[in-house]
Design a protein around this motif. Structure first.
Motif, short mmCIF file in Angstrom:
data_model
loop_
_atom_site.label_atom_id
_atom_site.label_comp_id
_atom_site.label_asym_id
_atom_site.label_seq_id
_atom_site.Cartn_x
_atom_site.Cartn_y
_atom_site.Cartn_z
N VAL A 48 37.48 36.97 -26.68
CA VAL A 48 37.33 38.05 -25.72
C VAL A 48 38.37 39.14 -25.99
O VAL A 48 39.57 38.88 -26.05
CB VAL A 48 37.47 37.53 -24.28
CG1 VAL A 48 37.39 38.68 -23.28
CG2 VAL A 48 36.37 36.50 -23.99
N ARG B 135 43.24 44.11 -27.85
CA ARG B 135 43.70 42.77 -27.49
C ARG B 135 45.16 42.63 -27.92
O ARG B 135 45.68 43.48 -28.66
CB ARG B 135 42.84 41.68 -28.11
CG ARG B 135 43.00 41.53 -29.62
CD ARG B 135 42.57 40.14 -30.08
NE ARG B 135 43.52 39.12 -29.65
CZ ARG B 135 43.26 37.81 -29.64
NH1 ARG B 135 42.07 37.37 -30.04
NH2 ARG B 135 44.17 36.94 -29.27
N TRP C 52 34.36 38.22 -19.34
CA TRP C 52 33.22 38.27 -20.25
C TRP C 52 32.09 37.41 -19.70
O TRP C 52 32.30 36.28 -19.29
CB TRP C 52 33.62 37.73 -21.63
CG TRP C 52 32.42 37.53 -22.51
CD1 TRP C 52 31.76 38.49 -23.23
CD2 TRP C 52 31.70 36.32 -22.75
NE1 TRP C 52 30.69 37.95 -23.89
CE2 TRP C 52 30.62 36.61 -23.62
CE3 TRP C 52 31.88 35.00 -22.31
CZ2 TRP C 52 29.73 35.65 -24.07
CZ3 TRP C 52 30.97 34.03 -22.75
CH2 TRP C 52 29.91 34.35 -23.61
N ARG D 47 34.97 43.75 -21.03
CA ARG D 47 35.30 42.63 -21.89
C ARG D 47 34.13 42.36 -22.84
O ARG D 47 32.97 42.33 -22.42
CB ARG D 47 35.62 41.37 -21.09
CG ARG D 47 36.84 41.52 -20.19
CD ARG D 47 38.11 41.72 -21.00
NE ARG D 47 39.30 41.89 -20.17
CZ ARG D 47 39.79 43.06 -19.80
NH1 ARG D 47 39.18 44.19 -20.17
NH2 ARG D 47 40.88 43.12 -19.06
N GLU E 187 39.33 43.40 -24.92
CA GLU E 187 39.03 44.51 -24.01
C GLU E 187 38.16 45.52 -24.76
O GLU E 187 38.24 45.66 -25.99
CB GLU E 187 40.32 45.18 -23.54
CG GLU E 187 41.22 44.24 -22.75
CD GLU E 187 42.58 44.86 -22.46
OE1 GLU E 187 42.76 46.07 -22.74
OE2 GLU E 187 43.48 44.15 -21.97
#
Length: 844
Positions: A91, A137, A51, A112, A93
């Motif tokens: 964070v 996630r 990220w 991200r 995906e």
């Protein structure tokens, strides 16, 4: 070094020596190929996506504070707290998705994103747009949660959402501004990582979903870059099988009690025990009774919540199964009562805790240059509210957006009354398939926010955006009141404006918008009156503008001028409050937003654009002064007797004033032509007008304007017969209203309308009367009264020229007459009906 490496190293050295000979070079080529094959590493794995924040056009003081470890870490539900929970912000995906695409169960996504910032925002790390998206996630369930039910909560996902846990669909939801939850216990595996996948689809203004100010692409005007997907906190909490799902608290001042309903799930016969505490954590009252039923918690000698003293009590609620405690939650509440009360002047006004209190507010849009509709940090979320207090406001209008719970928590603690708008659909009328959805989201907004002390009123519609039927608007207002009789209902803010279908006459409030205003509707015996939007003075601030440029309803050159114009405008609020009886005024706005440069602060919250001490001083004076005292109404003036008036323009080949010295000047080349009697002045509808060069009428008192007029067209364009310039907008308009296609006597946004459309090519005698003492506008057509409207305005001294044939709006000339005008009379008093009939008869 391994043996293969040793061989390859030796071979490489030999090949280098052999390159000095021709045969050796051929062998080198073959050997090199072998060497490369032997030394090639296995296919490299792509670097793990990371990220990284984008670069916003403007950074706020909190932009750099945002990180994966600091993405809104605060407990998100202040009115129902538990000690154990897990924040899933951070964070995730991410990937854009296609319609009908299967969820990526067990499959990593290629980007991200930092949740909960919408993907369109810089803080998300995506800073792109798309209609559909997947989030993914994993998490682990803490060992201490064994034996508990695990709930997954979403503060908000815009707009349609589906959620899978370990491949099992656990939730689906429609609505971009409300929360939803799922019990995911049965979808969890016994141990190890648990997978969450979220799908979101947000078509924004391609549909009629409630969107507020969001648009797929900012129009650089009053609509802004929208955000989609997850935009509020995502979190987990463990609860017992029998647990408290929600609390509804309602203060009852008359009974010195808090009405409390604890919604519980998980079994029959559950009971609750509720205990209230003061700020010193001393018990003030308790009650025990059935869950899912209204209970009464005693609050003797209650300390009342108000903007000056926002006193809050703590509340602890325990769920009992028999004598066994099975769940416990914390909360809080304030004791206050919102209502209406007649002042000493006989006008109905807003009251808090039984005392008249003027609601002085700003328009609060809730957008951010780095997070769009998500504030970067909790401190940022709190900042705008804190600045309201710094500037001396006691109220906030949350404009067609619903905020996270912590925003209302901060308003409760700071002592700010909140008028909560329902997020609007597009400005067009909502079509049939979406009407029930709009209402469903309105009811959900009420249900989710029914316990906030700060919220004192609901606003279902703004300026007619999305409104599909005036009677249905009235029914919706009635239903809001039925669901929440303890708060006020403003059925339609800006009912005089824009896409409005007109006043349904329902709710507790009559609300007009006027720029620069303020608006000054009159209260009735059953409804208070409010200025729902006014002001909008702007200032450009280099290096702090979203587009590098922008606009406002009135631009100013510097901070001193901006402050002066604000103070002048707010003094008109005092007049509108004391004379006309408005109970509240809402200034546009607390901060700049994208292209709108009319904030007290720049969009990045880096620069204060006005002198805060002067702003606070006038605001404090308004709240102190506008209290419903008697003796503020203007007295009628006798004026000049007779039917000649203070100015008379026969327009028979001359622009001279036959009654005085206010001769007219021809602007734009208007010509003389055939009049009603003799000659008149023919105007083209494009840049032509007749100007006196000074104000002839005292618009702070009674006056009358009268003329014969023949229209060459009667379409959707406004045409002004007689007006008088104000600083930005005409003090009045005697006009043909293109919006209504009828003659009118008007103030900006308020029109007394004739019942029928006029004919093109026919002469009409049109007279407009301002009766200040009775706060009326009256319109006469051909000697007969055509309309009467209760209307008030700030009674400021006249400033601009009297004009025949055009108006003035937002600082510029507008609404040119396309036709012929004759026999113009101006009077410094309100003519009677008999006099107007006599004037008409004399012109036959």
């Amino acid at each position: 070094m391994c043996s293969l490496s040793i061989v390859l190293n030796a071979l490489g050295k030999g090949l280098v020596r052999m390159t000095r000979k021709k045969a050796g070079r051929r062998l080198l080529a073959a050997a090199a190929a072998v060497l490369l094959t032997l030394t090639a590493a296995p296919p490299a794995r792509a670097a793990e996506p990371q990220w990284r924040p984008g670069v916003p056009p403007l950074a706020t003081p909190w932009t750099a504070q945002v990180s994966p470890a600091n993405a809104l870490p605060e407990y998100p539900r202040p009115q129902l707290t538990r000690e154990r929970w897990r924040n899933l912000n951070g964070v995730w995906e991410f990937a854009w998705a296609k319609a009908g695409e299967a969820p990526p169960v067990g499959r990593a996504l290629d980007r991200r994103i930092l949740v909960p910032y919408p993907p369109e925002s810089a803080l998300s790390g995506i800073q792109g747009t798309g209609e559909r998206m997947y989030y993914r996630r994993t998490f682990t369930v803490p060992a201490g949660w064994a034996g508990q039910r695990v709930k997954l909560h979403f503060g908000a996902v815009d707009y349609d959402a589906k959620v899978w846990v370990n491949g099992t669909e656990v939730a689906s939801h429609r609505g971009g501004y409300d929360a939803f939850s799922a019990d995911v216990t049965d979808a969890l595996t016994a141990s190890g990582p648990q997978e969450i996948i979220v799908w979101a689809e947000d078509l924004t203004d391609a549909t009629f979903q409630p969107i507020g100010k969001q648009r797929r692409v900012s129009d650089r005007g009053i609509f802004y870059q929208g955000g989609s997907g997850i935009w509020r906190t995502v979190w987990l909490e463990p609860v017992p099988a029998a647990h408290i799902e929600g609390l509804k608290t309602t203060p009852d001042l008359a009974a010195s009690q808090l009405r409390l309903t604890a919604r519980a799930a998980g079994g029959a016969g559950l009971r609750v025990r509720a205990v209230a505490y003061d700020r010193q954590q001393r018990e003030v009252g308790r009650v025990t009774g059935a869950a899912n039923a209204e209970l009464r918690v005693p609050v003797p000698k209650a300390k009342l919540w108000s903007p000056d003293s926002p006193y809050l009590y703590d509340l602890k609620v325990v769920l009992l199964d028999g004598n066994r405690q099975v769940d416990s939650v914390g909360s809080y509440f304030g004791m206050r009562e919102i209502g209406t009360k007649k002042g000493a002047d006989g006008k109905l006004r807003l009251a808090l805790n039984g005392t008249i209190l003027f609601h002085l507010s700003t328009l609060d849009q809730g957008f951010w240059p780095d997070g769009l509709n998500t504030a970067p940090t909790d401190a940022a979320l709190r900042f705008d509210l804190e600045q309201h207090k710094v500037l001396g406001f006691n109220t906030v209008r949350k404009h067609i957006k619903v905020e996270p719970d912590r925003w209302y928590y901060h308003a409760d603690r700071l002592g700010l009354m909140v008028w909560q708008d329902m997020p609007s659909s597009k400005t067009d009328r909502i079509p049939e398939p979406w009407r029930e959805q709009f209402k469903a989201e309105l009811w959900e907004m009420l249900a989710e926010h029914d316990s906030w002390t700060s919220i004192v009123g609901w606003v279902p519609f703004n300026e007619g955006w999305g409104e599909w039927d005036r009677e249905e608007t009235g029914r919706i207002a009635d239903e809001v009141k039925r669901r929440d009789p303890t708060r006020l209902v403003n059925a339609h803010s800006g009912v005089n404006c824009c896409n409005s279908l007109g006043d349904a006459g329902r709710g507790d409030v009559l609300d007009h918008h006027q720029y620069v205003g303020p608006a000054a509707p009159m209260p009735s015996d059953t409804r208070v009156a409010m200025d729902g939007e006014h002001g909008g003075f702007g200032l450009k601030t280099s290096n702090h503008m979203w587009f590098g440029d922008g606009f406002a309803y009135e631009m100013t050159p510097d901070k001193a001028t901006l402050t002066r114009r604000y103070v002048e405008n707010q003094r008109d609020v005092i007049t509108a409050g004391t004379v006309c009886g408005i109970s509240g005024a809402i200034y546009t706005q607390i901060t700049d937003v994208e292209g709108e440069l009319n904030g007290f602060y720049t969009y990045d919250r880096q620069v204060s654009k006005m002198n805060e001490a002067q702003v606070r001083a006038i605001n404090t004076e308004i709240i102190r002064t506008v209290d419903g005292s008697a003796g503020n109404a203007p007295q009628p003036t006798p004026g000049t007797p007779g039917l000649t008036g203070v100015a008379h323009y026969p327009l028979d080949g001359s622009l001279d004033d036959a009654a005085g010295d206010a001769d007219l000047t021809n602007v734009g080349g208007a010509t003389f032509g055939e009049g009603r009697v003799g000659q008149g002045v023919v105007l083209s509808g494009d840049g032509q007008a007749l100007e006196a060069g000074r104000p002839v009428l005292d618009t702070a008192a009674d006056y009358t304007a009268s003329a014969w007029v023949k229209l060459d067209r009667a379409d959707g364009a406004f045409q002004t017969i007689v007006s008088q310039d104000g600083p930005q907008t005409s003090d009045f308009f005697l006009q043909y209203s293109g919006a209504d296609q009828r003659f009118a006597m008007s103030f900006a946004g308020v029109r007394a309308l004739a019942p029928e459309k006029p004919e093109v090519g026919r002469w009409y005698h049109v007279t407009g009367v301002r009766d200040a003492a009775n706060s009326e506008l009256r319109l006469y057509v051909d000697g007969e009264r055509a309309a009467t409207l209760s209307a008030c305005q700030p009674f400021t001294e006249p400033t601009g020229t009297t004009v025949v044939g055009r108006g003035r709006y937002n600082g510029g000339p507008v609404d040119y007459l396309d036709g012929t005008v004759d026999e113009v009379h101006l009077y410094d008093r309100a003519l009677s009906a008999a006099e107007i009939r006599q004037l008409f008869d004399s012109g036959r």
